[in-house]
Design a protein around this motif. Structure first.
Motif, PDB file in Angstrom:
ATOM      1  N   LEU A   1       0.823  -1.206   0.000  1.00  0.00           N
ATOM      2  CA  LEU A   1       0.000   0.000   0.000  1.00  0.00           C
ATOM      3  C   LEU A   1       0.858   1.257   0.000  1.00  0.00           C
ATOM      4  CD1 LEU A   1      -2.790  -1.039   2.556  1.00  0.00           C
ATOM      5  CD2 LEU A   1      -2.924  -0.984   0.048  1.00  0.00           C
ATOM      6  N   GLY A   2       1.927   1.247   0.787  1.00  0.00           N
ATOM      7  CA  GLY A   2       2.808   2.414   0.835  1.00  0.00           C
ATOM      8  C   GLY A   2       3.511   2.660  -0.486  1.00  0.00           C
ATOM      9  N   SER A   3       3.982   1.607  -1.142  1.00  0.00           N
ATOM     10  CA  SER A   3       4.698   1.757  -2.415  1.00  0.00           C
ATOM     11  C   SER A   3       3.759   2.209  -3.527  1.00  0.00           C
ATOM     12  CB  SER A   3       5.380   0.442  -2.787  1.00  0.00           C
ATOM     13  OG  SER A   3       4.424  -0.600  -2.935  1.00  0.00           O
ATOM     14  N   LEU A   4       2.526   1.703  -3.540  1.00  0.00           N
ATOM     15  CA  LEU A   4       1.558   2.129  -4.567  1.00  0.00           C
ATOM     16  C   LEU A   4       1.213   3.602  -4.417  1.00  0.00           C
ATOM     17  CD1 LEU A   4      -0.902  -0.919  -4.716  1.00  0.00           C
ATOM     18  CD2 LEU A   4       0.824  -0.250  -6.398  1.00  0.00           C
ATOM     19  N   SER A   5       1.072   4.048  -3.174  1.00  0.00           N
ATOM     20  CA  SER A   5       0.791   5.465  -2.938  1.00  0.00           C
ATOM     21  C   SER A   5       1.929   6.335  -3.420  1.00  0.00           C
ATOM     22  CB  SER A   5       0.538   5.691  -1.437  1.00  0.00           C
ATOM     23  OG  SER A   5       0.385   7.061  -1.165  1.00  0.00           O
ATOM     24  N   LEU A   6       3.146   5.929  -3.112  1.00  0.00           N
ATOM     25  CA  LEU A   6       4.313   6.702  -3.545  1.00  0.00           C
ATOM     26  C   LEU A   6       4.437   6.708  -5.063  1.00  0.00           C
ATOM     27  CD1 LEU A   6       6.914   8.238  -2.932  1.00  0.00           C
ATOM     28  CD2 LEU A   6       8.076   6.026  -2.709  1.00  0.00           C
ATOM     29  N   LEU A   7       4.223   5.566  -5.706  1.00  0.00           N
ATOM     30  CA  LEU A   7       4.330   5.480  -7.158  1.00  0.00           C
ATOM     31  C   LEU A   7       3.297   6.378  -7.834  1.00  0.00           C
ATOM     32  CD1 LEU A   7       5.497   4.200  -9.710  1.00  0.00           C
ATOM     33  CD2 LEU A   7       3.866   2.311  -9.414  1.00  0.00           C
TER      34      LEU A   7
ATOM     35  N   GLY B   1      16.103  -5.724  23.770  1.00  0.00           N
ATOM     36  CA  GLY B   1      16.381  -4.488  23.071  1.00  0.00           C
ATOM     37  C   GLY B   1      15.658  -4.461  21.734  1.00  0.00           C
ATOM     38  N   PHE B   2      15.573  -3.260  21.150  1.00  0.00           N
ATOM     39  CA  PHE B   2      14.895  -3.148  19.865  1.00  0.00           C
ATOM     40  C   PHE B   2      15.624  -4.023  18.850  1.00  0.00           C
ATOM     41  CE2 PHE B   2      13.826  -1.367  15.766  1.00  0.00           C
ATOM     42  CZ  PHE B   2      12.480  -1.083  15.898  1.00  0.00           C
ATOM     43  N   PRO B   3      14.903  -4.885  18.154  1.00  0.00           N
ATOM     44  CA  PRO B   3      15.565  -5.806  17.212  1.00  0.00           C
ATOM     45  C   PRO B   3      16.306  -5.062  16.107  1.00  0.00           C
ATOM     46  CG  PRO B   3      13.284  -6.478  17.633  1.00  0.00           C
ATOM     47  CD  PRO B   3      13.448  -5.113  18.218  1.00  0.00           C
ATOM     48  N   VAL B   4      17.608  -5.281  16.026  1.00  0.00           N
ATOM     49  CA  VAL B   4      18.405  -4.629  14.980  1.00  0.00           C
ATOM     50  C   VAL B   4      17.911  -5.058  13.600  1.00  0.00           C
ATOM     51  CG1 VAL B   4      20.730  -4.352  14.023  1.00  0.00           C
ATOM     52  CG2 VAL B   4      20.400  -4.484  16.500  1.00  0.00           C
ATOM     53  N   GLY B   5      17.487  -6.309  13.497  1.00  0.00           N
ATOM     54  CA  GLY B   5      16.983  -6.800  12.221  1.00  0.00           C
ATOM     55  C   GLY B   5      15.766  -6.031  11.753  1.00  0.00           C
ATOM     56  N   ALA B   6      14.882  -5.636  12.707  1.00  0.00           N
ATOM     57  CA  ALA B   6      13.696  -4.865  12.332  1.00  0.00           C
ATOM     58  C   ALA B   6      14.085  -3.489  11.812  1.00  0.00           C
ATOM     59  CB  ALA B   6      12.756  -4.738  13.530  1.00  0.00           C
ATOM     60  N   ALA B   7      15.088  -2.844  12.454  1.00  0.00           N
ATOM     61  CA  ALA B   7      15.544  -1.526  11.996  1.00  0.00           C
ATOM     62  C   ALA B   7      16.177  -1.622  10.617  1.00  0.00           C
ATOM     63  CB  ALA B   7      16.526  -0.939  12.999  1.00  0.00           C
ATOM     64  N   LEU B   8      17.033  -2.630  10.434  1.00  0.00           N
ATOM     65  CA  LEU B   8      17.671  -2.798   9.124  1.00  0.00           C
ATOM     66  C   LEU B   8      16.635  -3.127   8.058  1.00  0.00           C
ATOM     67  CD1 LEU B   8      20.868  -4.841  10.124  1.00  0.00           C
ATOM     68  CD2 LEU B   8      20.694  -2.395   9.593  1.00  0.00           C
ATOM     69  N   LEU B   9      15.636  -3.920   8.429  1.00  0.00           N
ATOM     70  CA  LEU B   9      14.571  -4.251   7.482  1.00  0.00           C
ATOM     71  C   LEU B   9      13.809  -3.001   7.079  1.00  0.00           C
ATOM     72  CD1 LEU B   9      12.840  -6.330   5.968  1.00  0.00           C
ATOM     73  CD2 LEU B   9      11.444  -6.548   8.035  1.00  0.00           C
ATOM     74  N   GLY B  10      13.504  -2.156   8.059  1.00  0.00           N
ATOM     75  CA  GLY B  10      12.790  -0.926   7.752  1.00  0.00           C
ATOM     76  C   GLY B  10      13.564  -0.025   6.809  1.00  0.00           C
ATOM     77  N   MET B  11      14.863   0.141   7.070  1.00  0.00           N
ATOM     78  CA  MET B  11      15.682   0.986   6.202  1.00  0.00           C
ATOM     79  C   MET B  11      15.859   0.344   4.832  1.00  0.00           C
ATOM     80  SD  MET B  11      16.367   3.786   7.654  1.00  0.00           S
ATOM     81  CE  MET B  11      17.521   4.315   6.379  1.00  0.00           C
ATOM     82  N   GLY B  12      16.106  -0.954   4.819  1.00  0.00           N
ATOM     83  CA  GLY B  12      16.289  -1.637   3.539  1.00  0.00           C
ATOM     84  C   GLY B  12      15.036  -1.584   2.685  1.00  0.00           C
ATOM     85  N   VAL B  13      13.883  -1.772   3.322  1.00  0.00           N
ATOM     86  CA  VAL B  13      12.622  -1.724   2.582  1.00  0.00           C
ATOM     87  C   VAL B  13      12.372  -0.331   2.038  1.00  0.00           C
ATOM     88  CG1 VAL B  13      10.122  -1.759   2.917  1.00  0.00           C
ATOM     89  CG2 VAL B  13      11.498  -3.685   3.681  1.00  0.00           C
ATOM     90  N   SER B  14      12.672   0.699   2.834  1.00  0.00           N
ATOM     91  CA  SER B  14      12.441   2.069   2.368  1.00  0.00           C
ATOM     92  C   SER B  14      13.305   2.394   1.155  1.00  0.00           C
ATOM     93  CB  SER B  14      12.709   3.059   3.498  1.00  0.00           C
ATOM     94  OG  SER B  14      14.062   2.997   3.910  1.00  0.00           O
ATOM     95  N   VAL B  15      14.564   1.968   1.175  1.00  0.00           N
ATOM     96  CA  VAL B  15      15.447   2.206   0.033  1.00  0.00           C
ATOM     97  C   VAL B  15      14.981   1.400  -1.182  1.00  0.00           C
ATOM     98  CG1 VAL B  15      17.806   1.931  -0.846  1.00  0.00           C
ATOM     99  CG2 VAL B  15      17.425   2.806   1.469  1.00  0.00           C
ATOM    100  N   ALA B  16      14.595   0.141  -0.938  1.00  0.00           N
ATOM    101  CA  ALA B  16      14.127  -0.694  -2.046  1.00  0.00           C
ATOM    102  C   ALA B  16      12.854  -0.139  -2.667  1.00  0.00           C
ATOM    103  CB  ALA B  16      13.898  -2.122  -1.550  1.00  0.00           C
ATOM    104  N   VAL B  17      11.946   0.322  -1.822  1.00  0.00           N
ATOM    105  CA  VAL B  17      10.710   0.916  -2.338  1.00  0.00           C
ATOM    106  C   VAL B  17      11.030   2.167  -3.150  1.00  0.00           C
ATOM    107  CG1 VAL B  17       8.620   2.158  -1.646  1.00  0.00           C
ATOM    108  CG2 VAL B  17       9.180  -0.026  -0.592  1.00  0.00           C
ATOM    109  N   GLY B  18      11.970   2.970  -2.655  1.00  0.00           N
ATOM    110  CA  GLY B  18      12.361   4.166  -3.396  1.00  0.00           C
ATOM    111  C   GLY B  18      12.932   3.825  -4.757  1.00  0.00           C
ATOM    112  N   ALA B  19      13.761   2.768  -4.809  1.00  0.00           N
ATOM    113  CA  ALA B  19      14.364   2.380  -6.086  1.00  0.00           C
ATOM    114  C   ALA B  19      13.309   1.828  -7.052  1.00  0.00           C
ATOM    115  CB  ALA B  19      15.456   1.337  -5.842  1.00  0.00           C
ATOM    116  N   LEU B  20      12.409   0.988  -6.533  1.00  0.00           N
ATOM    117  CA  LEU B  20      11.400   0.379  -7.402  1.00  0.00           C
ATOM    118  C   LEU B  20      10.379   1.403  -7.898  1.00  0.00           C
ATOM    119  CD1 LEU B  20      10.764  -2.968  -5.485  1.00  0.00           C
ATOM    120  CD2 LEU B  20      12.021  -2.652  -7.626  1.00  0.00           C
ATOM    121  N   THR B  21       9.923   2.248  -6.994  1.00  0.00           N
ATOM    122  CA  THR B  21       8.931   3.247  -7.396  1.00  0.00           C
ATOM    123  C   THR B  21       9.559   4.387  -8.187  1.00  0.00           C
ATOM    124  OG1 THR B  21       9.190   4.373  -5.253  1.00  0.00           O
ATOM    125  CG2 THR B  21       7.413   2.746  -5.458  1.00  0.00           C
ATOM    126  N   GLY B  22      10.875   4.490  -8.130  1.00  0.00           N
ATOM    127  CA  GLY B  22      11.539   5.548  -8.903  1.00  0.00           C
ATOM    128  C   GLY B  22      11.863   5.147 -10.325  1.00  0.00           C
TER     129      GLY B  22
END
Length: 411
Positions: free
Chosen positions: A293-299, A372-393
């Motif tokens: 849903l987030g990627s479709l909105s951005l696209l 502690g806050f899962p490092v994997g969740a933070a990395l996933l969030g950043m990785g997904v945001s960059v990937a979404v930016g690349a795909l929608t761009g």
């Protein structure tokens, strides 16, 4: 080296150019990235929250016994086959446990409910008679005071540990420990000393109270004999079932005429860990929907705005910008923007998930070991945001790359 240096310089220049474009189109960027920020926050929070929920579920399951937990029962046929605890059965269990080199063992006996009173307040409680090793074997922590120790068997006043239900019902939340509480058994009252309070609580109305076998034998056994007795041991998960079978055979040899059984009872033995895997799959599916849903909105926003920038792209082409340069710069605008939005989303998620008060409100019963806050969740969030930016761009970048100078003149 010159080639690599040129590529690095071009990449940095493209990033700076993308950043400048984002500053120029602040309103467009803000509107298009709100959805991305919300999506990344939701995704990261869902993944991290799943870790918290899994931790809580694991704690609840391990309070019934950590893997691998084996319970042994010794039944005397002359006593209607009920599990009993005598000096003979306890000695046989201890001798067998030493032979198998079991490090963590405990007797587990339950007494009929008693009534605990303190300053006019009362609560019904279930008494569990256990050894000191029972706490680490069942993931029980004394958040206030301390857990039972062997030396407590010699105390002049019975030492007990109580759970949240007893603490709350008797108004001991702010009381200093040790505290004195009256416990009624068989019409008689005994003053006991509460030396510790755990974070656990029953999901019903009954509270829980733990004491040593010697304490119960000295102060309470005459009024209410101990029943439903078993012997628990915490062993490695490897070959635990085989160990249980051999343990029963050996203990039976120490107790002629008794019926001895031993079986594994922890959650992994009956497949409850599969529910944890199913929960992870459900969270992954929800996160995928949020991301879609987030990627479709951005696209959608990116495509609309790109049609409004044809003149701008045509002017850049007239000044010598190549097709590749235009494509890369437009795509990098999306990548940089979503990376910033992803960073903000991850920070919001950390603020939410790392708040102990909020977690204890959402998760009934709280959580003992706040991870502690899962490092994997933070990395996933950043990785997904960059990937979404690349795909929608990609699509807006393809539109921009096909713009000709004559198209800009016609606009």
């Amino acid at each position: 080296m010159n080639g690599l240096g040129g590529l690095a310089t071009g990449f940095v220049a493209a990033l700076l150019e993308a950043w400048q474009e984002l500053r120029i189109h602040k309103l467009r960027v803000l509107l298009s990235l709100i959805g991305v920020t919300i999506a990344v926050t939701s995704l990261t929070t869902a993944v991290a929250g799943a870790g918290m929920a899994e931790q809580l579920m694991k704690e609840q399951l391990e309070r019934q016994g950590r893997p691998a937990m084996i319970y042994a029962y010794a039944n005397d046929p002359t006593n209607m086959g009920m599990p009993t605890a005598t000096n003979e059965t306890s000695a046989a269990f201890k001798k067998t446990a030493e032979r198998f080199k079991v490090e963590h063992t405990s007797i587990v006996g339950r007494s009929p409910g008693v009534q605990a009173t303190h300053q006019g307040l009362s609560v019904d409680a279930d008494v569990q008679v256990v050894d000191p090793d029972y706490a680490p074997m069942h993931r029980i922590f004394a958040q206030r005071g301390r857990w039972l120790e062997e030396a407590d068997a010699n105390n002049l006043s019975p030492a007990v540990v109580v759970d949240k239900t007893v603490v709350r019902s008797l108004g001991l939340q702010n009381a200093k420990l040790p505290a004195t509480v009256e416990v009624g058994t068989g019409g008689e009252k005994v003053s006991v000393t509460v030396i510790g309070a755990t974070s656990t609580q029953d999901y019903g109305t009954m509270g829980q109270m733990w004491m040593l076998p010697e304490t119960y034998e000295h102060w309470f056994a005459a009024a209410v004999p101990l029943g439903d007795v078993s012997y628990a041991m915490w062993v490695p998960t490897e070959n635990a079932d085989e160990l249980a079978s051999n343990f029963a055979l050996q203990m039976r040899a120490e107790l002629p005429g008794y019926q001895v059984n031993a079986q594994r009872v922890d959650y992994q033995a009956w497949g409850a860990d599969e529910s944890l895997d199913q929960m992870a799959m459900v969270v992954a599916a929800i996160a995928g929907v949020i991301l879609l849903l987030g990627s479709l909105s951005l696209l959608n926003v990116a495509m609309v705005t790109m049609k409004q920038r044809i003149r701008e792209v045509g002017i850049r082409r007239s000044f010598g910008a190549t097709t590749g340069r235009v494509f890369f710069s437009v795509m990098m605008e999306s990548v940089v923007a979503t990376a910033v939005a992803g960073g903000v989303g991850v920070l919001l998620s950390v603020a939410l998930v790392s708040n102990p008060t909020l977690i204890n409100m959402v998760l009934y019963g709280g959580i003992d070991e706040m991870p502690g806050f899962p490092v994997g969740a933070a990395l996933l969030g950043m990785g997904v945001s960059v990937a979404v930016g690349a795909l929608t761009g990609v699509l807006p970048a393809l539109v921009a790359a096909r713009v000709r100078i004559v198209d800009a003149i016609r606009v």
